[in-house]
Design an enzyme around this catalytic site. Structure first.
Site, PDB file in Angstrom:
ATOM      1  N   LYS A  82       0.836  -1.207   0.000  1.00 44.01           N
ATOM      2  CA  LYS A  82       0.000   0.000   0.000  1.00 44.01           C
ATOM      3  C   LYS A  82       0.867   1.252   0.000  1.00 44.01           C
ATOM      4  CE  LYS A  82      -1.702   1.553   3.855  1.00 44.01           C
ATOM      5  NZ  LYS A  82      -2.483   1.819   5.079  1.00 44.01           N
ATOM      6  N   SER A  83       1.870   1.278   0.872  1.00 47.60           N
ATOM      7  CA  SER A  83       2.725   2.461   0.987  1.00 47.60           C
ATOM      8  C   SER A  83       3.414   2.780  -0.330  1.00 47.60           C
ATOM      9  CB  SER A  83       3.777   2.244   2.083  1.00 47.60           C
ATOM     10  OG  SER A  83       3.168   2.063   3.335  1.00 47.60           O
ATOM     11  N   ARG A 109       2.560   5.991  -3.134  1.00 43.47           N
ATOM     12  CA  ARG A 109       3.699   6.861  -3.433  1.00 43.47           C
ATOM     13  C   ARG A 109       4.013   6.832  -4.925  1.00 43.47           C
ATOM     14  NH1 ARG A 109       4.438   5.331   1.815  1.00 43.47           N
ATOM     15  NH2 ARG A 109       5.782   6.525   3.242  1.00 43.47           N
ATOM     16  N   ASP A 153      -7.830   1.993  -0.520  1.00 43.31           N
ATOM     17  CA  ASP A 153      -6.928   3.142  -0.390  1.00 43.31           C
ATOM     18  C   ASP A 153      -6.326   3.545  -1.729  1.00 43.31           C
ATOM     19  OD1 ASP A 153      -7.484   3.041   2.291  1.00 43.31           O
ATOM     20  OD2 ASP A 153      -5.394   3.112   2.940  1.00 43.31           O
ATOM     21  N   ASN A 185     -10.487   6.728   4.252  1.00 43.27           N
ATOM     22  CA  ASN A 185      -9.629   6.728   5.442  1.00 43.27           C
ATOM     23  C   ASN A 185      -8.191   6.444   5.031  1.00 43.27           C
ATOM     24  OD1 ASN A 185      -8.947   6.939   8.123  1.00 43.27           O
ATOM     25  ND2 ASN A 185      -9.718   4.933   8.715  1.00 43.27           N
ATOM     26  N   GLY A 210      -4.749   7.468   4.745  1.00 41.30           N
ATOM     27  CA  GLY A 210      -3.703   8.406   5.151  1.00 41.30           C
ATOM     28  C   GLY A 210      -2.617   8.551   4.108  1.00 41.30           C
ATOM     29  N   ARG A 217      -8.069  11.831  12.505  1.00 46.45           N
ATOM     30  CA  ARG A 217      -6.639  11.532  12.355  1.00 46.45           C
ATOM     31  C   ARG A 217      -5.887  12.841  12.115  1.00 46.45           C
ATOM     32  NH1 ARG A 217      -5.935   6.596   8.255  1.00 46.45           N
ATOM     33  NH2 ARG A 217      -3.821   6.631   9.162  1.00 46.45           N
ATOM     34  N   SER A 251       3.596  10.902  13.128  1.00 47.02           N
ATOM     35  CA  SER A 251       3.486  10.114  11.897  1.00 47.02           C
ATOM     36  C   SER A 251       4.597  10.491  10.938  1.00 47.02           C
ATOM     37  CB  SER A 251       2.125  10.354  11.228  1.00 47.02           C
ATOM     38  OG  SER A 251       2.086   9.732   9.951  1.00 47.02           O
ATOM     39  N   ASP A 254       3.090  -1.227  11.949  1.00 50.94           N
ATOM     40  CA  ASP A 254       1.934  -1.972  11.438  1.00 50.94           C
ATOM     41  C   ASP A 254       2.078  -3.463  11.706  1.00 50.94           C
ATOM     42  OD1 ASP A 254       0.722   0.322  10.620  1.00 50.94           O
ATOM     43  OD2 ASP A 254       1.185   0.088   8.497  1.00 50.94           O
ATOM     44  N   GLU A 267      -5.892   3.855  11.664  1.00 51.79           N
ATOM     45  CA  GLU A 267      -7.276   3.702  11.211  1.00 51.79           C
ATOM     46  C   GLU A 267      -8.283   3.723  12.359  1.00 51.79           C
ATOM     47  OE1 GLU A 267      -4.964   2.261   7.676  1.00 51.79           O
ATOM     48  OE2 GLU A 267      -4.658   2.559   9.803  1.00 51.79           O
ATOM     49  N   ARG A 279      -5.536   1.934  17.746  1.00 47.57           N
ATOM     50  CA  ARG A 279      -5.207   0.509  17.708  1.00 47.57           C
ATOM     51  C   ARG A 279      -4.748  -0.032  19.054  1.00 47.57           C
ATOM     52  NH1 ARG A 279      -2.229   0.231  11.734  1.00 47.57           N
ATOM     53  NH2 ARG A 279      -4.156  -0.193  10.559  1.00 47.57           N
ATOM     54  N   HIS A 321      -8.694  -2.784   8.879  1.00 41.95           N
ATOM     55  CA  HIS A 321      -8.263  -3.997   8.188  1.00 41.95           C
ATOM     56  C   HIS A 321      -7.281  -4.822   9.000  1.00 41.95           C
ATOM     57  CE1 HIS A 321      -4.542  -1.740   6.513  1.00 41.95           C
ATOM     58  NE2 HIS A 321      -5.163  -0.933   7.341  1.00 41.95           N
ATOM     59  N   LYS A 335      -9.423  -2.570   2.546  1.00 43.84           N
ATOM     60  CA  LYS A 335      -8.532  -1.397   2.569  1.00 43.84           C
ATOM     61  C   LYS A 335      -7.167  -1.732   1.995  1.00 43.84           C
ATOM     62  CE  LYS A 335      -6.640   2.037   5.794  1.00 43.84           C
ATOM     63  NZ  LYS A 335      -6.982   3.285   5.105  1.00 43.84           N
TER      64      LYS A 335
END
Length: 426
Positions: free
Chosen positions: A22-23, A27, A49, A94, A96, A124, A170, A314, A342, A345, A386, A412
């Site tokens: 995802k990251s 990007r 996402d 959602n 980020g 957030r 973050s 994560d 999200e 947590r 997720h 997600k």
């Protein structure tokens, strides 16, 4: 409400080919959109996402073609920042990884923009990023609550400057500034205030920027110097690595109930910090074998660990449920940023771990888990997160079933997660 009950899994064995990170996916999409030329992105993650980023780019006038399966995307770069002819409102769910970088990119673009999302996104924080962008003379207004989305952006040409940014909440705030700084007219120096969390995610950002022909001077993560008047140059092909955070569930399952599990798509050559989740499993007693683009785990008896896991925030969530199968009390430290993900947590994991019988201590920035003699069947609330859903699937590796509420929240990042888990379950 939809529910999924997972019956006890006797053994885990097999191979998993991971979906894209995802990251890296988001990007890559944004940088390809800002680049000169045409980039073909392969192994793109198919998820909510990523769809939010793709929809935003389309609204911003970026042309791209997406394969039928959604894993290949050819992006025609804009050759710089965006230029919107009319005011735009972009809904980012959602995500980020879409909200923070787009906030920075649009502040330096021509046009008026509103960035908004689902209710949790409005909880957030984004204030540290907005404060940093203000030091570059950005014009950003909070529409509801100070320091939180939604935001209204009046985009304009920004000039480089010395920017101080809080690194304690973050790493995505720093990522957002880093990604736009090379395209500004003058040089930018970014100074980090406080301890920078999740440094491996900054390594991901710097690596992809380098791949697209932009250089950044990293002064031991305390400051960064970015020359202006650079430009991103398109790549003929950019392949997204497998998602190392998603690998954690299968690696943990193999450590608990292997058998032998191999995940393909990450390995020694991966740029993602979450690959070091495998090192934590090894400290707990699992047998780990590394190759350049795969990791294999062989199950062994596990013992508790007490570790700072800020570098794998994560994947560290998966250690919290792995701890249910380890002898002793496991403590995961320096994870305050779990609270701004999200969902909160730390609170969510503590609450749900107690449901299955664990003894849990929830601190401001740590969690300690002592497993019960036997796990209890429970209905796990997933908080539209997720990772909570996927973490608690591991409870089925006991002699007890587990019921996951709202299992489709995995869309997600990993829509077919439960199908993949079934493939390696015996």
């Amino acid at each position: 409400m939809e529910q999924l009950t997972l019956n006890p899994i006797g053994k885990i064995n097999g191979e998993i080919f991971l979906p894209g990170s995802k990251s890296l996916s988001n990007r890559a999409l944004l940088i390809a959109a800002l680049a000169n030329g045409v980039t073909k992105i392969t192994n793109l993650l198919v998820s909510d996402d990523i769809n939010h980023m793709l929809n935003a780019l389309k609204s911003l006038g970026i042309e791209y073609t997406l394969s039928d399966c959604g894993t290949e995307c050819t992006v025609i770069g804009n050759g710089g920042f965006f230029n919107a002819k009319k005011p735009l409102e972009l809904y980012l769910g959602n995500a980020g990884t879409a909200m923070r970088p787009l906030c920075a990119a649009l502040a330096a673009s021509e046009g008026e923009f509103i960035l908004t999302g689902e209710p949790r996104m409005k909880e957030r924080p984004i204030g540290h990023l907005v404060d940093a962008l203000a030091q570059l003379d950005a014009d950003i207004e909070y529409l509801e609550n100070k320091d939180y989305p939604p935001v209204k952006i009046k985009g304009k040409a920004l000039t480089g400057n010395t920017v101080t940014i809080d690194g304690s909440i973050s790493s995505q705030f720093l990522t957002a500034i880093l990604m736009i700084a090379p395209l500004l007219e003058t040089n930018t120096t970014i100074e980090i205030d406080g301890e920078l969390v999740s440094k491996p995610y900054i390594d991901i950002t710097l690596d992809i920027m380098r791949r697209f022909n932009v250089s950044v001077q990293n002064n031991d993560y305390k400051s960064f110097i970015v020359n202006g008047k650079q430009s991103y140059q398109a790549l003929d092909k950019y392949m997204v690595e497998g998602d190392a955070s998603s690998a954690s569930y299968f690696l943990a399952a193999g450590a608990i109930k292997g058998g032998e599990v191999t995940v393909h798509g990450i390995g020694k050559l991966s740029v993602q910090g979450d690959k070091h989740f495998a090192d934590v499993l090894e400290k707990m007693g699992a047998e780990i074998h590394w190759k350049d683009e795969s990791i294999t785990v062989i199950g062994k008896p596990l013992t508790a660990v007490d570790m700072d896991m800020n570098h794998i925030p994560d994947a560290a969530m998966t250690i919290a449920t792995t701890a249910l199968f380890a002898t002793g009390t496991t403590t995961i430290r320096n994870i305050y940023n779990w609270r701004v993900k999200e969902t909160d947590r730390l609170n969510a994991m503590a609450t749900e771990l107690r449901k299955v019988g664990a003894e849990v201590v929830e601190g401001k920035d740590y969690i300690s888990i002592t497993p019960p003699k036997s796990l209890k069947h429970a209905e796990i609330d997933t908080y539209n997160d997720h990772r909570v859903a996927m973490c608690f699937s591991l409870v089925a590796l006991s002699d007890t079933p587990v019921t996951i509420n709202d299992p489709k929240c995995t869309a997600k990042t990993f829509p077919d997660y439960f199908d993949k888990l079934a493939q390696v379950s015996c």
